[in-house]
Structure formats: structure tokens, C-alpha cells
Design a protein around this motif. Structure first.
Motif, PDB file in Angstrom:
ATOM      1  N   HIS A   1       0.858  -1.257  -0.193  1.00  0.00           N
ATOM      2  CA  HIS A   1      -0.093  -0.181  -0.242  1.00  0.00           C
ATOM      3  C   HIS A   1       0.395   0.830   0.101  1.00  0.00           C
ATOM      4  CE1 HIS A   1      -3.609   2.073   0.836  1.00  0.00           C
ATOM      5  NE2 HIS A   1      -3.121   3.198   1.988  1.00  0.00           N
TER       6      HIS A   1
ATOM      7  N   LEU B   1       2.637   1.852  -3.663  1.00  0.00           N
ATOM      8  CA  LEU B   1       2.049   2.121  -4.140  1.00  0.00           C
ATOM      9  C   LEU B   1       1.478   3.503  -4.199  1.00  0.00           C
ATOM     10  CD1 LEU B   1      -0.736  -0.486  -4.970  1.00  0.00           C
ATOM     11  CD2 LEU B   1       0.258  -0.136  -6.518  1.00  0.00           C
TER      12      LEU B   1
ATOM     13  N   ALA C   1       2.803   6.504  -6.924  1.00  0.00           N
ATOM     14  CA  ALA C   1       2.025   7.450  -7.600  1.00  0.00           C
ATOM     15  C   ALA C   1       2.117   8.833  -7.271  1.00  0.00           C
ATOM     16  CB  ALA C   1      -0.201   7.336  -6.665  1.00  0.00           C
TER      17      ALA C   1
ATOM     18  N   PRO D   1      -3.171   7.315  -5.703  1.00  0.00           N
ATOM     19  CA  PRO D   1      -2.946   5.694  -5.559  1.00  0.00           C
ATOM     20  C   PRO D   1      -3.871   4.859  -6.537  1.00  0.00           C
ATOM     21  CG  PRO D   1      -3.020   7.495  -3.837  1.00  0.00           C
ATOM     22  CD  PRO D   1      -3.648   8.285  -5.453  1.00  0.00           C
ATOM     23  N   GLN D   2      -4.943   5.336  -6.250  1.00  0.00           N
ATOM     24  CA  GLN D   2      -5.779   4.286  -7.739  1.00  0.00           C
ATOM     25  C   GLN D   2      -5.622   3.946  -9.006  1.00  0.00           C
ATOM     26  OE1 GLN D   2      -7.078   7.089  -6.156  1.00  0.00           O
ATOM     27  NE2 GLN D   2      -8.552   7.989  -7.049  1.00  0.00           N
ATOM     28  N   ASP D   3      -4.282   4.954  -9.290  1.00  0.00           N
ATOM     29  CA  ASP D   3      -4.394   4.995 -10.680  1.00  0.00           C
ATOM     30  C   ASP D   3      -2.745   4.314 -11.143  1.00  0.00           C
ATOM     31  OD1 ASP D   3      -6.893   6.049 -11.702  1.00  0.00           O
ATOM     32  OD2 ASP D   3      -5.233   8.185 -11.590  1.00  0.00           O
TER      33      ASP D   3
ATOM     34  N   GLU E   1      -0.483   0.359 -10.769  1.00  0.00           N
ATOM     35  CA  GLU E   1      -0.352  -0.934 -10.070  1.00  0.00           C
ATOM     36  C   GLU E   1       1.111  -1.544  -9.990  1.00  0.00           C
ATOM     37  OE1 GLU E   1      -3.003  -3.031 -12.849  1.00  0.00           O
ATOM     38  OE2 GLU E   1      -1.398  -2.504 -14.535  1.00  0.00           O
TER      39      GLU E   1
ATOM     40  N   THR F   1       1.512   3.736 -13.681  1.00  0.00           N
ATOM     41  CA  THR F   1       0.367   3.531 -14.051  1.00  0.00           C
ATOM     42  C   THR F   1      -0.486   2.755 -15.032  1.00  0.00           C
ATOM     43  OG1 THR F   1       1.187   4.976 -16.145  1.00  0.00           O
ATOM     44  CG2 THR F   1       0.565   6.300 -14.089  1.00  0.00           C
TER      45      THR F   1
END
Lengths: 759, 149
Positions: free
Chosen positions: A550, A553, A557, A564-566, A568, A576
Motif C-alpha cells: 500500500h 503504491l 503515485a 494512488p488508485q491509478d 499498479e 500507471t
């Protein structure tokens, strides 16, 4: 999954197989003093005088310590989470010796020869007392093994020292006596599982020295480094901050190394002399002056209704803890805790047990930890019950076992989260050929073949007590370091814990450095026992790795300027989701740790569970018995296992095969015996027979995976449960072969022969 | 007393005591693969080769090694590693403490027995005890090694 579920070889496998110097003795300083122990020749005696002058004056003798030289604080050698349930009933050296082999004096010299010569020159006078040797006579015996005033317990364990009762345990739900009256069939019998020796190939040993800061460093062949640290602090009466315990590679433990052995003696020598000291127990000491499995007497009574539902269970246990109470209350409790939940159609259950002191070598932790003894007694009685009911032994199990989502009578509402025990039984039947072979068939030449079976469970960690912490960090070079206090003793936990971390972080295992079992650098872990490591320490590693993932990431980001959700994970980098930007772990490490970043990314977690989910085994034995001589040959042993998700199939299989072999030893060959004055009669491999490769027949393992919702990747434990089925399954097979029901383990040809004469 | 022997193809002169056993001498000279575990010549952990034949180094006086050729696992890196790789791939080293002596016996068996049956393999290796593995994984590894799987 790339790592979890794969048969990855152990990360230390090649080094240990090729004999690299990685064990305790290999690491000791060459100038370390050799520590030897003078041991009591009497089972129960008071030292009236001890003259060390002739020994002390010998050239090369560094120090000789007697009961006059040790701190006056009683402690326990049991490696358990604080507050330890085991009584504080021993001193490093005591004026009273309580078994043949109890410590009388510590000798430290420049070499072994000098130490042994000095030992011979020590003159000890004893006032010999009447020993308590028969554990069934211990309660009410005129001799009191522990009369001392300063014996203490951390909490109430039912100790009554004047009666030689170390601990008591009682659990009762429903009205057992009333329920038996309502049962159509009631069976009962008495069982005597014996004391068993661990016989790990590397005997007990420790090496101690003072470091640059004057702290006591103990390199110890132990399963419980943190407990050894606490034990040393209490026994030696020095602050725990002055002690560091390091666990190197370990040559086997099986629970034996969950109890301290030579650490306190070497540690005391180092404190007294300021010099490095090494203690190695020889095989005789390992057999006769450490611990064994608790010998027990178990009375089991079962009642069932017409249809074969087990409605009442009564279990009464007497456990022989020997001269000191290491693990006495907990092993006793586990006899019931790891057997009674197997069957939950009961309406009344009673468990009553006592552990007693005797003047024999202490008993301690041994793989199975009471479950082994309890399984032998309960499962043998279930086999009797099946016969009385004219039911197939596999059918009565399938009818009565606890299922997922169900509770059990003594379980205080805890629901079973996973089980494939029914499938284990079905698969085992198929593999052994139950339908064709049960119960027996003649094979000519006076020989008969028969099959028998038993089921078992254990726990996974200790609910609400066992915790483990783990830390994993991204290093400055883009690799990872996993810190854990879990203690690999050959079991492979350094490997499987890395497999779990690699799975979460989606990196190859070689990117992960594991550092474990060092009380200065490892996060706290109680150690490898109670079938905890995969389940509890594994849970901590998963959580810590997820936290680190976590953070990686989030930081990536931020550096890439996206949400952060963009982002992996992708190989050894974060990219990205759109795929147009990426940052490698090495670059991320550089930007966060070095220079302006000032932020090393670390995942940390402490795991503790409110449940201890049981792994299960259905064990099936096929034996061939010679009706003329009583000789038993084990032809085939099938164990089908539910340990949840199998993290590493090859390592799980080896654990199972090895545990089964120890169970076979317990069923047929092994016994710790004492002579009439309480001296151990089985103190070498010449008298104490562990199975050789000729004695184990064929052992076959199969897995029926379940998914345990509270476990890492769905895993449960496997380390201990594997020892439990052979005694009842083999005993059952022998009964089916020749009609001899032998309840005193081991079942030797002599007992089978004599049993056949009585039929 | 001084003895002269060949250890892993190297000629050495060692001072040994009259009552010293070869396993202890080897360990004191840094051949730490040699383990001791029983004190009664039962376990096989101390197995090394003397003139190509496997023997228990805990039970042979060091003086008897005079003019002999002693081989430990340190002297057979290639051959031993080939088998150790197979053993470890099975997970059958477990604690590893008995592995060096066991491997020395397996390599000696390969030299001595031609196409051994399962019974012959088990019989040859009975003197190598193991408390961890239950022996099944070791047998699987041997069969792969000998190509009889």
C-alpha cells in the motif's frame, strides 16, 4: 499464484545439506570454555555436603558452581508466553535433587577432558529420600517432590504441592452421568500412552559470550528465542535488556526445544567468568536430563444412542510431569481441547485431569502436546464403540464429526470455519482399499493382514494468547528485508514466510532477504510451537506485506503525479494503469530512502487470533501380524490431511511423513523406561529404538484442501497434527488382525503374543 | 602423535591424541560437515569415506587414519551437490543435520551397488537415521538420482 502453493525448495536447503557451518556448535568461538554438568545419581535426595576443592585446583578448570552460587529465584524452563502457566519450581542448581540426572554442579574448563576429570573430583554427600516413581501413586505419596515454600505460579493452575499435584483441569457441560443412562451403548477403557523421547538429531546446545557492550549473547539451538531471553533474565537475575538470544540453523526440535536446556548453565558460566562458554548435551544427557512426552493414564467413557450418535463423553486424565512442571497444565488441557471438538453430536461432556510430580525426568512439550495422548485414547474408544454398534468405523466418524459452521459443546460458541475431514475420510478409505481390506484377511504362513483407522485434529496457534509480529521493508537497493521472530528449525518457515511475502508483493522470492530468530533485531514472536508459524506468523507477514505494498503504491503515485488508485504493481516496478509511466522499485527506493526522500517504506504488523482453527487428518494403517510370534509389520500408512491451503506442498508432505513416522515409533517401538531406582534405562539409541528406514513401511500422504477464512491464503497448521493418528490407527489394525486390544504403548510383539495367549 | 593422511586429496600432517576419534579430529580442523549425534555408533551422521568406503568417523581412532585417504562431503562438491539438489527439491533435507552423512552414504552406495532394488537401497542406508523426514522423501530423491523412479 506464483509462490504460494508451489513446492519451492528451502532457501537454506543446499547449505545445510552440504554441511556448511551454520549450526550452533559450528559458530562457537574456538576458545569457548567447555561446560559440563555433574548430575544426580539419586532420584530424590538432599545434598548434605559438596567438596569442590580437588576439582577447582586442577589446571585448566575455570570455575565450578554449586547450589550455593546461583541466584535464589525459581523459574520454569518451559518456553511459553508470559505469564507462563508452568509453575516456577526450579533453581539453576538446587540443594534438593529430584530425579536421576538432575543438576548438581556446573564445571567449566578449557577443554572437555579437563572438565570431565574435574567432575570426577567433586565429592558430594547426599541424604537419600524415598522417591515417587509410579505416577499413579504420586497423589498421597508420603514423599513430597516439591516441599519448598518459594515455589510459585503466575496464576491459579490447581497446584497442590503437598499432594504432588502440579495442576488440575476440569470442564463439564451437561449432566454426563444422566446422559450415559439414556445411551443405548456405553463403552469405556483405560489407556497408557508412554513417555516418548524427541531424539532430534542435533542434541541440545548453546554458546554464550559477552559482547562489546557487556551484554550476554546466547546462540542457542532453540525454538523459542524470546522465551529463552526472558527465562535467562529471571534465572540469572539480570535485566532482559542485557540479553540477546540468536537462533542459528537448528537440527530438529519437535517441541523439545520449546523447553530451555543448557542455556542457563552456559550463561551463568559466562557471567561468572566473563568468558565465552559452550555447552553441548551428549546423547545420554539428551535422553535422560531434558524432557520427554508426558506419560499418561486416560480413562475414556463414550455413550451413543441406537443410531450411533455419540451423546456423552467422559475423559479422566492423569499426567506424569516428572520432577518439574514444564508444560504440565497446558499439555493436560490440550488433551481435551484437541480431541473433544471432533465430535459435536454430544449432549454432555466432562473432562477431568491432573498432572502430578514424580521423581523422574520432567516431561515437556512434544509435537502433539497432549492431543497425541488424547487422540490415542478417544479414537481407540470410538473404534470400540463402532464395533459394539456394528457400524463401520469410518461411518461412525462421518456421522458424528463437527462440520463447517457448527459449534461444539465445550467450545463456548466458537464456530468451525473450515473442514474437509469428511473428504479426508473418504479419500483415505479409497487409498488404503478399506472396502476390500476391512477388517482382516489371512495371507498364509500364519500371517494375517488388517486395517485400522483414526481421525485427529490440532489447533493453529493459541487463541487469544499467541501473537506474532513481522516487519518488511524496501531496502535502498530495491530489494526487501523480511524480519520475523519465527524460528525455522528445519521446518522451512523462513521459506514459506518469504513465499507469502513474495506473493503479496508480486516479486520473485530472491528479492526478499529473510532475517529471523534474533531477539535484538526480530519483531516479537513466541517461537515455533503450538502449530503457530504458518497460521499466526504467516498472518503477520501477509498483513505487513500488504501494508508495505500500500505504501509503495501511494509513494509511487505521488512521485508519478497520479492518484494512488491509478497505479499498479508490474514486475519490479509500479506503473500507471494507463501504462505510460512507471517507476522501478530501485528508483523508488533511491528517491524515498536516499537524499531528499527521507522515508524508508516499511510494512509492520502484529497478528493474534481469537480462534485456533483445527487442521484435520484421517489416518489409515494396514498391518501384517505374525500369529505365531506377535510380530507386527506396518505395510501401508495413509494420511489424508486438511491443513487448509497448502503453502508449499513438498515441505508440507515432508512434515506429514516425518510426523507419521514419529507416531509409528510411538505406536510400535519407542518407550522411555526407568529401572527400579528411577534411573533411565533407555538413554541411548541402543535401548531406545526410533524407527529406521526399515521400520516405517510405506507412508502415503494426500491433501484435501479446505480454505480457512482466518488463515493466510486460507492456510491452517500442519506441524503437530501429523503425529496423532498412528497410535490409535495401528492399534485398531492390530486388534482387527488378531483380536488383541493393547492399551499400553508401544505395542511390542511380546505384548501382542501374550495378548493372543489370553484370548 | 603425528599422523599423515590425505584429506579430500590434500596430504596433511596432524597432531592427534591417542584416544582421539576421527570425527573430532576432522571437526577440529574445520571439516564441520561431520556431525556427531549418538555417541554409540548408531546414527550415521558422522559418515565419511576411508579409502573410498563409507565408515563412521566417530568410532575410528584418528591414529587409524594414518596413511589413509579420507573424504568428507567438502571433498566431493560436485557429486554431493548433484544429489543434494534432488534431495532439497523434494524438501527431504528438512533440518539438514543428518544430510551430509546421509549423502556420503548415498554416494558410496552408488559406487558400490549396481541397479539396486528398493529393498537393497533401504538395507544399505539403514544405519543413517533421520528423525525429521520419515525417510520417504529421501527414498524418492534416491530413486530420481539413480534414475530408477
Amino acid at each position: 499464484m506464483e509462490n504460494v502453493g508451489q513446492s519451492i525448495r528451502k532457501i537454506d536447503g543446499m547449505a545445510i545439506a552440504m554441511g556448511k557451518p551454520v549450526y550452533t556448535e559450528d559458530l562457537a568461538m574456538p576458545n569457548a570454555l567447555v561446560v559440563k554438568i555433574l548430575r544426580s545419581p539419586h532420584a530424590f535426595a538432599k545434598i548434605t555436603s559438596i567438596d569442590i576443592s580437588n576439582a577447582e585446583s586442577l589446571e585448566g578448570v575455570e570455575c565450578i558452581l554449586t547450589f550455593k552460587d546461583v541466584p535464589n529465584a525459581r523459574f520454569t524452563l518451559a518456553g511459553q508466553s508470559y505469564p507462563e502457566p508452568s509453575p516456577y519450581d526450579r533453581l539453576i542448581l538446587d540443594q534438593i535433587v529430584r530425579y536421576v540426572g538432575d543438576e548438581v554442579a556446573i564445571i567449566a574448563a578449557v577443554d572437555e577432558k579437563t572438565a570431565l576429570l574435574a567432575m570426577k573430583r567433586i565429592k558430594v554427600k547426599y541424604e537419600v529420600m524415598e522417591p515417587v516413581l509410579d505416577f499413579e501413586q504420586a497423589i498421597g505419596h508420603p514423599s513430597v517432590v516439591h516441599p519448598e515454600e518459594d515455589l510459585s505460579c503466575n496464576f491459579e493452575i490447581g497446584l497442590q504441592k503437598e499432594n504432588n499435584i502440579t495442576s488440575s483441569s476440569h470442564e463439564e457441560v451437561g449432566d454426563v452421568d444422566e446422559e450415559f443412562k439414556r445411551c443405548a451403548v456405553v463403552v469405556e477403557d483405560v489407556y497408557y500412552p508412554q513417555a516418548q523421547a524427541h531424539t532430534m538429531m542435533e542434541t541440545y546446545r548453546a554458546f554464550t559470550y559477552l559482547d562489546h557492550a557487556g551484554r550476554l549473547i546466547a546462540v542457542s539451538s532453540t525454538q523459542v528465542p524470546f522465551h529463552i531471553k526472558r527465562q535467562l533474565a529471571r534465572a540469572l537475575q539480570i535485566p532482559a535488556s542485557k540479553i540477546r538470544v540468536i537462533k542459528p540453523r537448528i537440527g530438529g526440535g519437535f517441541g523439545g526445544k520449546q523447553t530451555g536446556a543448557g542455556d542457563v548453565f552456559a550463561g551463568l558460566v559466562t557471567l561468572k567468568t566473563g568468558k565465552p562458554a559452550m555447552i553441548i548435551y551428549d546423547r545420554k544427557e539428551t535422553f535422560s536430563a531434558t524432557t520427554s512426552r508426558h506419560a499418561m493414564r486416560l480413562k475414556v467413557k463414550l455413550g451413543a444412542d441406537q443410531e450411533g450418535f455419540i451423546r456423552a463423553i467422559d475423559m479422566q486424565v492423569l499426567s506424569d510431569t516428572g520432577a518439574y512442571g514444564e508444560h504440565a497444565p497446558t499439555v493436560l488441557g490440550c488433551v481435551g481441547h484437541y480431541t473433544l471438538p471432533l465430535y459435536n453430536k454430544t449432549r454432555a461432556v466432562r473432562f477431568d485431569g491432573k498432572a502430578v510430580y514424580t521423581n523422574k525426568m520432567p516431561a515437556g512439550a512434544f509435537r502433539g502436546y497432549g492431543a497425541t495422548q488424547g487422540t490415542f485414547a478417544l479414537e481407540s474408544t470410538v473404534n470400540m464403540l463402532a464395533e459394539q454398534l456394528k457400524m463401520d468405523p469410518t461411518e461412525i466418524r462421518l456421522k458424528n464429526i463437527s462440520k463447517v459452521g457448527e459449534t461444539f459443546l465445550t467450545g463456548q460458541g466458537v464456530m468451525l470455519g473450515s473442514s474437509t475431514l469428511d473428504r479426508c475420510i473418504a479419500k483415505g478409505k479409497e487409498l488404503i482399499g478399506w472396502e476390500e481390506k476391512f477388517p482382516r484377511r489371512e495371507v498364509g504362513y500364519n500371517k494375517v493382514r488388517a486395517v485400522g483407522m483414526a481421525i485427529t485434529m490440532q489447533g493453529s496457534g493459541i487463541a487469544n494468547i499467541g501473537t506474532a509480529s513481522a516487519e518488511i521493508r524496501l531496502n535502498d537497493d530495491g530489494n526487501f528485508t523480511l524480519l520475523t521472530g519465527a524460528t525455522d528449525m528445519g521446518t522451512g518457515c523462513d521459506t514459506i514466510l518469504s513465499q507469502m511475502a513474495a506473493e503479496i508483493l508480486e516479486v520473485p522470492m530472491e528479492k526478499i532477504i529473510v532475517h529471523a530468530g534474533d531477539t535484538d533485531t526480530s519483531p516479537y514472536d513466541p517461537g515455533s510451537y503450538a502449530s503457530s508459524t504458518t497460521y499466526v506468523a504467516g498472518g503477520a507477514v501477509v498483513k505487513a506485506s500488504e501494508e508495505l505494498k500500500h505504501k509503495i503504491l501511494a509513494q509511487s503515485a505521488a512521485i508519478l503525479g497520479v492518484a494512488p488508485q491509478d497505479v499498479e504493481f508490474d514486475g519490479l516496478a509500479v506503473r500507471t494503469i494507463s501504462g505510460d509511466q512507471e517507476i522501478s522499485f530501485a528508483k523508488l527506493a533511491e528517491l524515498t530512502i536516499l537524499g531528499t526522500g527521507k522515508l524508508q517504506l516499511v510494512g509492520y504488523a502484529t497478528q493474534g487470533c481469537e480462534v485456533s482453527p483445527p487442521p484435520y487428518i484421517a489416518g489409515f494403517a494396514e498391518v501384517e501380524v505374525d500369529q505365531e510370534t506377535g510380530k507386527v509389520d506396518l505395510i501401508d500408512y495413509v494420511a489424508v490431511i486438511d491443513c487448509g491451503t497448502v503453502i508449499n506442498p513438498n515441505l508440507a508432505r515432508i512434515q506429514a511423513e516425518g510426523g507419521i513416522a514419529q507416531g509409528i515409533g510411538m505406536a510400535l517401538y519407542e518407550q522411555v523406561r526407568y529401572d527400579e531406582i528411577g534411573k533411565m534405562a533407555t538413554n541411548s539409541f541402543m535401548q531406545y529404538k526410533i524407527p529406521s528406514r526399515k521400520d516405517v513401511g510405506k507412508v502415503r500422504i494426500a491433501f484435501e484442501e479446505s480454505y480457512e477464512p482466518t488463515g493466510p491464503f486460507g492456510a491452517k497448521s500442519i506441524g503437530e497434527v501429523v503425529a496423532n493418528t498412528p497410535p490409535p490407527a495401528i492399534s485398531h489394525a492390530i486388534y482387527n488382525a488378531v483380536g488383541v486390544r493393547e492399551n499400553h504403548l508401544p505395542i511390542t510383539p511380546e505384548k501382542v503374543f501374550l495378548g493372543m495367549q489370553k484370548l | 602423535m603425528q599422523i599423515e593422511l590425505t584429506i579430500n586429496d590434500k596430504v596433511v600432517k596432524w597432531e592427534v591424541a591417542n584416544d582421539e576419534f576421527l570425527a573430532d579430529t576432522l571437526r577440529s580442523h574445520g571439516f564441520l560437515s561431520v556431525k556427531k549425534a549418538c555417541d554409540t555408533s548408531c546414527c550415521g551422521l558422522c559418515t565419511v569415506w576411508m579409502d573410498g568406503k563409507s565408515m563412521l568417523s566417530c568410532s575410528v581412532l584418528s591414529l587409524r587414519a594414518h596413511s589413509k585417504k579420507i573424504t568428507t562431503i567438502e571433498g566431493l562438491p560436485k557429486e554431493a551437490e548433484e544429489f543434494a539438489q534432488i534431495l532439497s527439491a523434494e524438501g527431504a533435507e528438512q533440518c539438514g543435520f543428518c544430510s551430509p552423512g546421509f549423502i556420503m552414504s548415498v554416494l558410496a552406495m552408488k559406487n558400490e551397488l549396481v541397479n539396486p532394488t528398493e529393498e537393497e537401497i533401504i538395507h544399505y542406508l539403514t544405519g543413517n537415521l533421520c528423525r525429521c523426514t520419515g525417510y520417504m522423501g529421501q527414498l524418492r530423491a534416491i530413486k530420481i538420482y539413480l534414475g530408477v523412479a
